[in-house]
Design a protein around this motif. Structure first.
Motif, PDB file in Angstrom:
ATOM      1  N   LEU A  71      13.376  -1.015  -8.233  1.00 43.91           N
ATOM      2  CA  LEU A  71      13.917  -1.589  -7.111  1.00 43.91           C
ATOM      3  C   LEU A  71      14.397  -0.501  -6.076  1.00 43.91           C
ATOM      4  N   ALA A  72      15.259   0.379  -6.557  1.00 44.76           N
ATOM      5  CA  ALA A  72      16.243   1.213  -5.640  1.00 44.76           C
ATOM      6  C   ALA A  72      15.245   1.959  -4.896  1.00 44.76           C
ATOM      7  N   ASP A  73      14.162   2.640  -5.930  1.00 40.95           N
ATOM      8  CA  ASP A  73      13.316   3.693  -5.021  1.00 40.95           C
ATOM      9  C   ASP A  73      12.292   2.999  -3.878  1.00 40.95           C
ATOM     10  N   ALA A  74      12.038   1.678  -4.120  1.00 41.00           N
ATOM     11  CA  ALA A  74      11.255   0.832  -3.384  1.00 41.00           C
ATOM     12  C   ALA A  74      12.120   0.603  -2.107  1.00 41.00           C
TER      13      ALA A  74
ATOM     14  N   GLY B 220       0.686  -1.101  -0.054  1.00 39.75           N
ATOM     15  CA  GLY B 220       0.149  -0.087   0.225  1.00 39.75           C
ATOM     16  C   GLY B 220       0.958   1.422   0.012  1.00 39.75           C
ATOM     17  N   ALA B 221       1.976   1.192   0.743  1.00 40.19           N
ATOM     18  CA  ALA B 221       2.750   2.512   0.844  1.00 40.19           C
ATOM     19  C   ALA B 221       3.467   2.377  -0.557  1.00 40.19           C
TER      20      ALA B 221
ATOM     21  N   ALA C 144      14.706   2.452  -1.130  1.00 42.27           N
ATOM     22  CA  ALA C 144      14.752   3.660  -0.168  1.00 42.27           C
ATOM     23  C   ALA C 144      13.662   3.957   0.567  1.00 42.27           C
ATOM     24  N   ILE C 145      12.310   3.361   0.126  1.00 48.44           N
ATOM     25  CA  ILE C 145      11.202   3.677   0.799  1.00 48.44           C
ATOM     26  C   ILE C 145      11.253   2.739   2.051  1.00 48.44           C
ATOM     27  N   VAL C 146      11.712   1.445   2.047  1.00 47.70           N
ATOM     28  CA  VAL C 146      11.662   0.580   2.926  1.00 47.70           C
ATOM     29  C   VAL C 146      12.734   1.023   4.113  1.00 47.70           C
ATOM     30  N   ALA C 147      13.951   1.523   3.621  1.00 45.89           N
ATOM     31  CA  ALA C 147      14.948   2.009   4.623  1.00 45.89           C
ATOM     32  C   ALA C 147      14.478   3.138   5.337  1.00 45.89           C
ATOM     33  N   ALA C 148      13.754   4.047   4.682  1.00 44.99           N
ATOM     34  CA  ALA C 148      13.247   5.241   5.358  1.00 44.99           C
ATOM     35  C   ALA C 148      12.168   4.912   6.568  1.00 44.99           C
ATOM     36  N   ALA C 149      11.317   3.636   6.389  1.00 46.96           N
ATOM     37  CA  ALA C 149      10.363   3.291   7.111  1.00 46.96           C
ATOM     38  C   ALA C 149      10.796   2.610   8.360  1.00 46.96           C
TER      39      ALA C 149
ATOM     40  N   GLY D  17       3.332   5.428  -6.120  1.00 50.75           N
ATOM     41  CA  GLY D  17       3.473   5.039  -7.807  1.00 50.75           C
ATOM     42  C   GLY D  17       4.280   3.938  -8.002  1.00 50.75           C
ATOM     43  N   ILE D  18       4.640   3.119  -7.079  1.00 51.05           N
ATOM     44  CA  ILE D  18       5.425   2.015  -7.327  1.00 51.05           C
ATOM     45  C   ILE D  18       4.540   0.926  -7.329  1.00 51.05           C
ATOM     46  N   GLY D  19       4.261   0.017  -8.310  1.00 50.37           N
ATOM     47  CA  GLY D  19       3.366  -1.273  -8.300  1.00 50.37           C
ATOM     48  C   GLY D  19       4.177  -2.237  -7.618  1.00 50.37           C
ATOM     49  N   ALA D  20       3.517  -3.173  -6.826  1.00 52.21           N
ATOM     50  CA  ALA D  20       4.221  -4.262  -6.019  1.00 52.21           C
ATOM     51  C   ALA D  20       3.232  -5.268  -6.100  1.00 52.21           C
TER      52      ALA D  20
END
Length: 72
Positions: A60-63, A23-24, A65-70, A29-32
């Motif tokens: 992948l790199a953007d995703a 969902g995040a 970064a989102i996981v790392a920030a969370a 705008g990243i499909g998963a």
């Protein structure tokens, strides 16, 4: 006909974490997609089997970064 999408594994998470993460990512705008979400549901062990969250290799790199920030 569209080109096939190459998927990369972002990580393995609990079922709930995977769905929250998807969902995040979608909100950014990243499909998963989740793989293995229903594995072994018949014997009640579905909460012990990690769910693989897959994204397009181009995202992948953007995703990550989102996981790392969370995780901070």
């Amino acid at each position: 006909m569209t080109d096939p999408v190459a998927l990369a594994e972002l990580g393995r998470f609990s079922k709930n974490e995977a769905n929250i993460l998807i969902g995040a990512l979608d909100a950014q705008g990243i499909g998963a997609v989740a793989f293995d979400e229903g594995a072994s549901i018949a014997d009640g062990s579905q909460f012990f089997i990690p769910v693989r969250v897959m994204v397009d290799t181009d995202d992948l790199a953007d995703a990550q970064a989102i996981v790392a920030a969370a995780a901070r």
